[in-house]
Scaffold this active site. Sequence first.
Site, mmCIF file in Angstrom:
data_model
loop_
_atom_site.group_PDB
_atom_site.id
_atom_site.type_symbol
_atom_site.label_atom_id
_atom_site.label_comp_id
_atom_site.label_asym_id
_atom_site.label_seq_id
_atom_site.Cartn_x
_atom_site.Cartn_y
_atom_site.Cartn_z
ATOM 1 N N ASP A 1 37.980 8.583 7.226
ATOM 2 C CA ASP A 1 37.843 9.178 8.556
ATOM 3 C C ASP A 1 36.743 8.455 9.327
ATOM 4 O OD1 ASP A 1 36.026 10.208 6.783
ATOM 5 O OD2 ASP A 1 36.577 12.290 7.077
ATOM 6 N N GLU B 1 36.598 15.813 12.228
ATOM 7 C CA GLU B 1 35.749 16.983 12.516
ATOM 8 C C GLU B 1 36.425 17.906 13.531
ATOM 9 O OE1 GLU B 1 33.235 17.663 10.805
ATOM 10 O OE2 GLU B 1 32.610 15.767 9.925
#
Length: 374
Positions: free
Chosen positions: A68, A127
């Site tokens: 990520d 997130e």
Amino acid sequence: MSNPYVKIRRDLHKIPELGFQEFKTQKYLLSYIESLSSDRLEIKTWKTGIFVKVNGLFPSKVIGYRADIDGLPIEEETEYSFQSEHEGRMHACGHDFHMSIALGILTFFVQNPINDDLLFIFQPAEEGPGGALPMLQSDIMSEWKPDMIFALHIAPEYPVGTIATKEGLLFANTSELFIDLKGKGGHAAYPHQTNDMIVAACSLVTQLQTIIARNVDPLDSAVVTIGKITGGTVQNIIAEKARLEGTIRTLSVQSMEKVKQRIEALVHGVEVGFHCEATIDYGAMYHQVYNHHEITRDFMDFVKEKTDVIVIECKEAMTGEDFGYMLRDIPGFMFWLGVDSEYGLHHAKLTPNEDAIHIAIKMLTQYIHQIGHK
Ligand SMILES: CC(=O)N[C@@H](CCC[C@H](N)C(=O)O)C(=O)O
């Protein structure tokens, strides 16, 4: 600092960007990957993310690896000389580590090709609001879909030289939570003429905690966290509006539904009790991270038997990860990488030990080498 991937981590640490705004990060990653200039490489961008395929010599399967790439809305407070250059943004969840480790593995296999194809996924917006699910549903993923997939997450609480994971459930189901309250504002000296949304919001925060204490089976686990409250204008005006922002975590999809029903009942109670209007928005939801039993067991055995890294069999955690969506569709696993930081994830002083970068690259290249030749 002789390790080039430490330099990469530091470069990336300086430019944290929020979900789907990772333009500089994408450019940095692309320029590095393109500099590898190999005819084995195929690169496709997807929004601010990137898919990179390393074609194998005699492929019989595709092995996927996901990193990520987004940062958090946090003002950095470390003593680093390479602090974030973006005000109010920080790589406080280790995604700078995740990217540099992925580039290290990718580089190794460009230079040392194996039989199988490898797919590296640089995924935006972990997130929030979530990049894994739309990436999974993209045409590129249908064309290059891996047969197995894995990913890591840094773990400040574990020592360097260790990893931690388990078969089955590793991370919780999550749902964001946004509650807007609207009443009647007015003069601070005339509370009887108003419906004060600051008082309503404070009451609601306390009531929400009773869900965990009184509605969730004590042998199950859940979390309701309100991380942000906003409302009002100045000290002598009674607030007309308030907003609560939070997150819900549960160990099962069923518990998530039960917790949401209780939230809705309590919010309705506040509407009646405080004569106000309320709306609830659940924002982004992430599916639990559930590790494939056999593949995870084989990985743990491999690390124990063939590397210097210590394997800890951990408990599940209430963290969330949209990588859970990828694992719902593709067999694989996630694991914690020990980075030994005094301050934890999402903290402005998070300082993971960079020795873990080299350890992870070495361990994972060994692992991929073994499974990629089978
Ligand atoms: C590993 C980690 O810290 N992940 C985040 C995922 C956040 C999902 C979403 N924005 C939410 O808050 O529900 C986490 O906070 O666990």
